[in-house]
Design a protein around this motif. Sequence first.
Motif, short mmCIF file in Angstrom:
data_model
loop_
_atom_site.label_atom_id
_atom_site.label_comp_id
_atom_site.label_asym_id
_atom_site.label_seq_id
_atom_site.Cartn_x
_atom_site.Cartn_y
_atom_site.Cartn_z
N ILE A 9 36.85 31.51 36.14
CA ILE A 9 36.54 32.87 36.57
C ILE A 9 37.69 33.35 37.45
O ILE A 9 38.04 32.69 38.43
CB ILE A 9 35.23 32.90 37.36
CG1 ILE A 9 34.05 32.52 36.46
CG2 ILE A 9 35.00 34.27 37.99
CD1 ILE A 9 32.74 32.36 37.22
N ILE A 10 38.28 34.46 37.09
CA ILE A 10 39.28 35.12 37.94
C ILE A 10 38.65 36.45 38.34
O ILE A 10 38.71 37.43 37.61
CB ILE A 10 40.62 35.34 37.23
CG1 ILE A 10 41.13 34.04 36.59
CG2 ILE A 10 41.63 35.92 38.21
CD1 ILE A 10 41.47 32.94 37.59
N GLY A 11 38.01 36.44 39.50
CA GLY A 11 37.23 37.60 39.90
C GLY A 11 37.85 38.35 41.05
O GLY A 11 38.64 37.80 41.82
N ILE A 12 37.50 39.62 41.16
CA ILE A 12 37.99 40.43 42.27
C ILE A 12 36.83 41.26 42.83
O ILE A 12 36.01 41.79 42.08
CB ILE A 12 39.15 41.33 41.82
CG1 ILE A 12 39.90 41.90 43.03
CG2 ILE A 12 38.71 42.43 40.87
CD1 ILE A 12 41.29 42.41 42.69
N TYR A 13 36.75 41.30 44.16
CA TYR A 13 35.69 42.04 44.83
C TYR A 13 36.04 43.52 44.95
O TYR A 13 37.18 43.88 45.24
CB TYR A 13 35.48 41.49 46.24
CG TYR A 13 34.68 40.21 46.29
CD1 TYR A 13 33.29 40.24 46.25
CD2 TYR A 13 35.32 38.98 46.40
CE1 TYR A 13 32.56 39.06 46.30
CE2 TYR A 13 34.60 37.80 46.45
CZ TYR A 13 33.22 37.85 46.40
OH TYR A 13 32.50 36.68 46.44
N MET A 14 35.02 44.34 44.75
CA MET A 14 35.16 45.78 44.97
C MET A 14 33.96 46.25 45.76
O MET A 14 32.82 45.92 45.43
CB MET A 14 35.21 46.52 43.63
CG MET A 14 36.38 46.08 42.77
SD MET A 14 36.40 46.95 41.21
CE MET A 14 37.44 45.82 40.29
N SER A 15 34.23 47.03 46.78
CA SER A 15 33.14 47.55 47.60
C SER A 15 32.29 48.50 46.78
O SER A 15 32.65 48.92 45.69
CB SER A 15 33.70 48.31 48.81
OG SER A 15 34.04 49.63 48.45
N ARG A 16 31.15 48.86 47.35
CA ARG A 16 30.20 49.66 46.58
C ARG A 16 30.64 51.10 46.37
O ARG A 16 29.96 51.84 45.67
CB ARG A 16 28.82 49.60 47.24
CG ARG A 16 28.77 50.01 48.71
CD ARG A 16 27.44 49.54 49.33
NE ARG A 16 27.31 49.94 50.72
CZ ARG A 16 27.82 49.29 51.76
NH1 ARG A 16 28.56 48.21 51.55
NH2 ARG A 16 27.61 49.71 52.99
N TYR A 17 31.76 51.52 46.95
CA TYR A 17 32.31 52.84 46.65
C TYR A 17 33.63 52.75 45.89
O TYR A 17 34.25 53.75 45.59
CB TYR A 17 32.56 53.63 47.94
CG TYR A 17 31.30 54.17 48.58
CD1 TYR A 17 30.63 55.25 48.03
CD2 TYR A 17 30.78 53.59 49.73
CE1 TYR A 17 29.47 55.74 48.60
CE2 TYR A 17 29.62 54.07 50.33
CZ TYR A 17 28.97 55.16 49.76
OH TYR A 17 27.84 55.64 50.33
N GLU A 18 34.06 51.55 45.54
CA GLU A 18 35.43 51.37 45.07
C GLU A 18 35.73 52.00 43.73
O GLU A 18 36.72 52.70 43.56
CB GLU A 18 35.74 49.86 45.02
CG GLU A 18 37.10 49.51 44.41
CD GLU A 18 38.25 50.10 45.19
OE1 GLU A 18 39.25 50.48 44.57
OE2 GLU A 18 38.14 50.20 46.42
N ILE A 19 34.91 51.76 42.73
CA ILE A 19 35.31 52.14 41.37
C ILE A 19 34.65 53.42 40.89
O ILE A 19 34.90 53.89 39.81
CB ILE A 19 35.00 50.98 40.40
CG1 ILE A 19 35.98 50.97 39.22
CG2 ILE A 19 33.55 51.03 39.91
CD1 ILE A 19 35.90 49.72 38.38
N THR A 20 33.77 53.98 41.71
CA THR A 20 32.86 54.95 41.14
C THR A 20 32.86 56.33 41.79
O THR A 20 33.22 57.30 41.19
CB THR A 20 31.43 54.39 41.18
OG1 THR A 20 31.20 53.83 42.46
CG2 THR A 20 31.27 53.31 40.15
N ASN A 21 32.51 56.49 43.01
CA ASN A 21 32.05 57.71 43.66
C ASN A 21 32.43 59.01 42.95
O ASN A 21 33.55 59.50 43.02
CB ASN A 21 32.57 57.76 45.10
CG ASN A 21 31.85 58.78 45.92
OD1 ASN A 21 30.65 58.98 45.77
ND2 ASN A 21 32.57 59.45 46.80
N ASN A 22 31.45 59.58 42.23
CA ASN A 22 31.61 60.82 41.48
C ASN A 22 32.62 60.71 40.35
O ASN A 22 33.14 61.70 39.84
CB ASN A 22 32.02 61.97 42.41
CG ASN A 22 31.71 63.33 41.78
OD1 ASN A 22 30.81 63.46 40.97
ND2 ASN A 22 32.48 64.34 42.17
N ALA A 23 32.95 59.49 39.94
CA ALA A 23 33.94 59.29 38.90
C ALA A 23 33.36 59.61 37.53
O ALA A 23 32.17 59.39 37.26
CB ALA A 23 34.44 57.85 38.91
#
Length: 380
Positions: free
Chosen positions: A94-108
């Motif tokens: 597993i090569i995983g990366i953390y993203m906060s709960r606003y990282e990839i999305t907010n209104n995207a």
Amino acid sequence: MGTKKISEGVENGINHVSQTEVVQEYQQKFSPYWELIKEIDLPIFRQQTPPTIVLLEDNYPIPSENSPPPNTPELKKETIVNVAPVELLETNQIIGIYMSRYEITNNASEDAIRQKVRHYRSQGINTIIHGVAGNGCTMYDSEVMQKHIGLQRCPNKFREQWLHWLIDEAHKQGMEVHAYFEKGIKIDHGSPIFNLAKSKNWLVPGIDRTYDGVDHYILDVNNPEVANLFIDMTTEFVQKYPNIDAVQWDDYLGYHSSLPSEENRTPILTNFVQRMITSIKKANPNVSFDICHHNPYWAKKEFAADFDAWGVDRVFIQAYNDNNFREELAYAKKYNGIAITDKQLTRLKEVIDNEKIEGVLLFSLAGNPQNLAVQWREYL
């Protein structure tokens, strides 16, 4: 975003930071490193070849201790950057990366989310660990939240299908998505449920100051209302998103030893987690329940977290303190993997090359996983 020093996004100390709502929390959690981090000029997307990726930025005012709950983060702009794909590693790790709960999305938009997932895959990441809840509330519409709290979700401008798009695109790219329940059973003054939790006596006595400069209040899972809220919330999640690959909690699932208590919280926490896992597995037997915590000795001694007794599927050992890296790596070999920060990338090669390490989770202290996704391959 552009190429700039992290310190350029800081005004009046740490009052405003772009990209992520949780940078303040990370700053406090890793305060010994922060002065160094602020002065690092990170190499951001230096390649000039396709594909073109749309990255989203948000401006988010970080509340002071006594400020009211924050407003919804507003989308600032879209930044178009070119990132060269890299040769993918042939690995079962597993090569995983953390993203906060606003990282990839907010209104995207759907297209922006899907392109961002493809960006991470193009850089050799095969697992996205994305925040789906935190600070006592969910980032998606939740009937459980409405029932227990009277609030459908955390204040945000997420589009209803955001997580469906993310999971679908990740699976098309041969990636996994792990749902990250950030902050665990901890909340702060800015939590939408703070006043309710206080009025209903949902909090254990004392203030958790595990990390200097940030006050956390810990929800009491020995209280049936609190326990049922989280059990129902996580069970609802794996039903609402049946294709999710894993659910992950971290070291915020615990009670620090500094908190006043006349009872042994270890069996209480064990009972709660066992009940939660049982409910999740009954609802969706295919989902993995993972934990990323301190090593088992420290987790049990300092956080009442005897995760060996919980019945989790996978354990990843946090090795964020580089002074104890060898000891933490020894623990990680006995479990399922290790979590390291962008300040420890020189450790990557020995970790990746170790056949006993099943997974490596990358955490950006600087709050910039997009950058980390490009940077990590330079150290192999």
